[in-house]
Scaffold this motif. Sequence first.
Motif, short mmCIF file in Angstrom:
data_model
loop_
_atom_site.label_atom_id
_atom_site.label_comp_id
_atom_site.label_asym_id
_atom_site.label_seq_id
_atom_site.Cartn_x
_atom_site.Cartn_y
_atom_site.Cartn_z
N ARG A 183 40.60 45.31 45.10
CA ARG A 183 40.74 44.28 45.06
C ARG A 183 40.91 43.34 44.55
NH1 ARG A 183 40.07 43.22 50.81
NH2 ARG A 183 38.72 44.87 51.95
N ASP A 196 43.96 44.58 42.18
CA ASP A 196 45.53 44.13 43.80
C ASP A 196 45.57 42.71 42.95
OD1 ASP A 196 45.94 46.58 44.20
OD2 ASP A 196 44.65 46.14 45.98
N LYS A 197 44.71 41.25 43.07
CA LYS A 197 44.76 40.20 43.62
C LYS A 197 45.03 39.63 41.47
CE LYS A 197 41.96 36.12 43.83
NZ LYS A 197 40.85 35.81 44.57
N MET A 198 44.20 40.06 40.75
CA MET A 198 44.22 39.55 38.87
C MET A 198 46.02 40.12 38.40
SD MET A 198 42.46 37.25 38.48
CE MET A 198 42.22 36.90 37.40
N TYR A 199 45.86 41.60 38.79
CA TYR A 199 46.79 42.48 38.04
C TYR A 199 48.32 42.62 38.83
CZ TYR A 199 43.22 41.75 34.79
OH TYR A 199 42.76 41.54 33.96
N ASN A 200 47.97 42.59 40.47
CA ASN A 200 49.60 42.76 41.09
C ASN A 200 49.15 44.22 41.65
OD1 ASN A 200 51.02 41.51 43.29
ND2 ASN A 200 53.14 41.77 40.91
N GLY A 201 48.21 44.67 41.05
CA GLY A 201 47.54 46.21 41.58
C GLY A 201 48.01 47.48 40.60
N SER A 202 48.08 46.36 39.60
CA SER A 202 48.98 47.40 38.52
C SER A 202 47.72 47.97 37.47
CB SER A 202 49.87 46.41 37.74
OG SER A 202 49.87 47.53 36.12
#
Length: 125
Positions: free
Chosen positions: A81, A84-90
């Motif tokens: 999570r 996903d939130k901080m690194y756009n899922g990367s």
Amino acid sequence: MAQITIFDAEMHLMVKIWDEGQIKAIDLANWATETLGWKKNSTYSILKKLLEKGAVRRDEPGFVLTPLVSRDEVARDKTIRMVDKMYNGSMKLFLTGLLGGSEPDEKTMAEINDLIERARQEGGR
């Protein structure tokens, strides 16, 4: 088992439950009062949410709590999570941020490579 999202206040109680393996609700409430400064009603309200989510089980007599989700399951969910939130899922951006521009030593690199290889074999992210 479906993923269970554990929020920060709930996590305080879960850590104590995991550490103990089993604990009476009253002992958990007393610990939260002494350690966290929480009122007993607050602890029981949060505990009710954990029971409703299926994160813990309540057994009688004594309102004994047992964890139903592992620390690793919750940590993995929280990490995914956060990525996903901080690194756009990367995952690449996450690892770059985690390393902070510093060069990890050979042992750390070998461990990271092992983790990546295991994730590939298991079909993980």
